[in-house]
Design a protein around this motif. Structure first.
Motif, PDB file in Angstrom:
ATOM      1  N   VAL A 141       0.849  -1.199   0.000  1.00 26.63           N
ATOM      2  CA  VAL A 141       0.000   0.000   0.000  1.00 26.63           C
ATOM      3  C   VAL A 141       0.883   1.247   0.000  1.00 26.63           C
ATOM      4  O   VAL A 141       0.655   2.198  -0.751  1.00 26.63           O
ATOM      5  CB  VAL A 141      -0.931   0.012   1.234  1.00 26.63           C
ATOM      6  N   GLN A 142       1.908   1.213   0.843  1.00 24.63           N
ATOM      7  CA  GLN A 142       2.835   2.340   0.943  1.00 24.63           C
ATOM      8  C   GLN A 142       3.506   2.631  -0.396  1.00 24.63           C
ATOM      9  O   GLN A 142       3.606   3.779  -0.820  1.00 24.63           O
ATOM     10  CB  GLN A 142       3.893   2.041   1.999  1.00 24.63           C
ATOM     11  N   GLN A 143       3.946   1.570  -1.075  1.00 25.53           N
ATOM     12  CA  GLN A 143       4.659   1.727  -2.334  1.00 25.53           C
ATOM     13  C   GLN A 143       3.790   2.388  -3.409  1.00 25.53           C
ATOM     14  O   GLN A 143       4.272   3.163  -4.235  1.00 25.53           O
ATOM     15  CB  GLN A 143       5.143   0.364  -2.830  1.00 25.53           C
ATOM     16  N   GLU A 164       6.901   5.412  11.482  1.00 28.44           N
ATOM     17  CA  GLU A 164       5.957   6.238  10.746  1.00 28.44           C
ATOM     18  C   GLU A 164       6.011   5.841   9.277  1.00 28.44           C
ATOM     19  O   GLU A 164       7.075   5.557   8.743  1.00 28.44           O
ATOM     20  CB  GLU A 164       6.304   7.718  10.921  1.00 28.44           C
ATOM     21  N   ASP A 165       4.882   5.796   8.610  1.00 25.86           N
ATOM     22  CA  ASP A 165       4.835   5.301   7.241  1.00 25.86           C
ATOM     23  C   ASP A 165       5.101   6.378   6.196  1.00 25.86           C
ATOM     24  O   ASP A 165       6.064   6.314   5.467  1.00 25.86           O
ATOM     25  CB  ASP A 165       3.494   4.614   6.990  1.00 25.86           C
ATOM     26  N   ILE A 166       4.227   7.368   6.089  1.00 24.28           N
ATOM     27  CA  ILE A 166       4.462   8.489   5.182  1.00 24.28           C
ATOM     28  C   ILE A 166       4.336   9.759   6.009  1.00 24.28           C
ATOM     29  O   ILE A 166       3.317   9.996   6.652  1.00 24.28           O
ATOM     30  CB  ILE A 166       3.459   8.511   4.014  1.00 24.28           C
ATOM     31  N   VAL A 167       5.374  10.575   5.976  1.00 28.64           N
ATOM     32  CA  VAL A 167       5.424  11.779   6.789  1.00 28.64           C
ATOM     33  C   VAL A 167       5.490  12.998   5.881  1.00 28.64           C
ATOM     34  O   VAL A 167       6.257  13.017   4.923  1.00 28.64           O
ATOM     35  CB  VAL A 167       6.658  11.774   7.714  1.00 28.64           C
ATOM     36  N   ILE A 168       4.679  14.008   6.181  1.00 27.85           N
ATOM     37  CA  ILE A 168       4.746  15.285   5.461  1.00 27.85           C
ATOM     38  C   ILE A 168       5.063  16.344   6.504  1.00 27.85           C
ATOM     39  O   ILE A 168       4.182  16.860   7.187  1.00 27.85           O
ATOM     40  CB  ILE A 168       3.422  15.611   4.745  1.00 27.85           C
ATOM     41  N   LYS A 208      -2.138   0.614   7.293  1.00 26.82           N
ATOM     42  CA  LYS A 208      -2.311  -0.697   7.914  1.00 26.82           C
ATOM     43  C   LYS A 208      -2.980  -1.649   6.933  1.00 26.82           C
ATOM     44  O   LYS A 208      -3.806  -1.231   6.118  1.00 26.82           O
ATOM     45  CB  LYS A 208      -3.144  -0.586   9.188  1.00 26.82           C
ATOM     46  N   CYS A 209      -2.593  -2.903   7.039  1.00 27.54           N
ATOM     47  CA  CYS A 209      -3.185  -3.936   6.197  1.00 27.54           C
ATOM     48  C   CYS A 209      -3.532  -5.120   7.096  1.00 27.54           C
ATOM     49  O   CYS A 209      -2.675  -5.617   7.836  1.00 27.54           O
ATOM     50  CB  CYS A 209      -2.185  -4.350   5.113  1.00 27.54           C
ATOM     51  N   SER A 210      -4.786  -5.520   7.075  1.00 27.32           N
ATOM     52  CA  SER A 210      -5.198  -6.618   7.951  1.00 27.32           C
ATOM     53  C   SER A 210      -4.540  -7.936   7.542  1.00 27.32           C
ATOM     54  O   SER A 210      -4.210  -8.151   6.377  1.00 27.32           O
ATOM     55  CB  SER A 210      -6.724  -6.759   7.968  1.00 27.32           C
TER      56      SER A 210
END
Length: 248
Positions: free
Chosen positions: A136-138, A166-170, A180-182
């Motif tokens: 998802v992040q990619q 932290e996943d994506i930071v602005i 998150k992915c279940s």
């Protein structure tokens, strides 16, 4: 040019005397001209004008405050300079991107591919499958970074209790996007506990959760979202978006 409009907005917001207001506007008009933005400088100068009543300081002050409000609204709602976007607008943009992320995925690798695309694209796009939060992040990161060039991927931070990823930071917007992915080993309760823990440990003003619920562990997405969506925790604002794969 980076940061000048946010700097101007922050300074103008705090001014409370006629003299300070006039002096600051003059300084920023000069700075904008020096940075090759005469049209913006002219607009700022025009919006900052106010009526000076020589017989009433109170009337002059009221006129200045009206000018100040108009100028702040202009900066907040209409000015986009490179990496600079007013934070209230920035969070709205991020939420819009996330809310429609499933449409991006559908267009990217679910819809039919143009016949004139290269064989590499036609062969590989159809093989894409989201299996975890890193997938998802990619896919999401390029969308976010196209609008916010200072966006960056995860960093590790010691919260004092454990390491927070932290996943994506602005940074310019004080936004953290937690993806998150279940999993098959996860249930709704454990997912909820993860969300609650992240809210406590992240220090960003805006915390945005994007939950790719591929295992459908959330029985009622509306209620789950309502538990956190729009809530204030201290000075943190929480937002939640849930995607269950049946939408793709």
């Amino acid at each position: 040019m980076e940061g000048i409009m946010k700097e101007l907005y922050d300074e103008i917001s705090e001014l409370n005397t006629v003299k300070e207001y006039k002096d600051r506007i003059s300084q920023y008009v000069t700075k904008l001209k020096q940075q090759g933005l005469p049209d913006i400088a002219s607009e700022i100068n025009s919006l900052s004008e106010f009526y000076v009543n020589k017989l009433s300081k109170e009337s002059t002050f009221d006129s200045m405050k009206q000018s100040q409000t108009s100028l702040l609204n202009y900066i907040e709602n209409h000015i986009y300079f490179g990496e600079e976007v007013a934070t209230n607008i920035g969070i709205s943009i991020v939420r819009k991107i996330i809310a429609n992320f499933h449409l991006f995925c559908k267009s990217l690798y679910k819809d039919s591919i143009h016949g004139k695309c290269s064989a590499e694209i036609k062969d590989n796009l159809s093989k894409i499958e989201i299996k975890n939060e890193y997938d998802v992040q990619q896919l999401m990161y390029p969308l976010i970074r196209a609008v916010f060039p200072d966006a960056r991927l995860e960093k590790n931070e010691d919260s004092g209790h454990h390491t927070v990823r932290e996943d994506i930071v602005i940074d310019s917007q004080n936004i953290i996007i937690e993806l998150k992915c279940s999993r098959k080993t996860m249930n709704e309760r454990s997912l909820s506990e993860e969300v609650a823990a992240d809210i406590v440990h992240y220090n960003n003003k805006y915390i945005v959760f994007y939950i790719y619920d591929k295992e459908n562990v959330i029985k009622n997405p509306h209620n789950f979202k309502k538990t956190y969506e729009g809530k204030m925790v201290g000075d943190k604002q929480i937002y939640v978006e849930i995607l269950q794969p049946t939408l793709l």
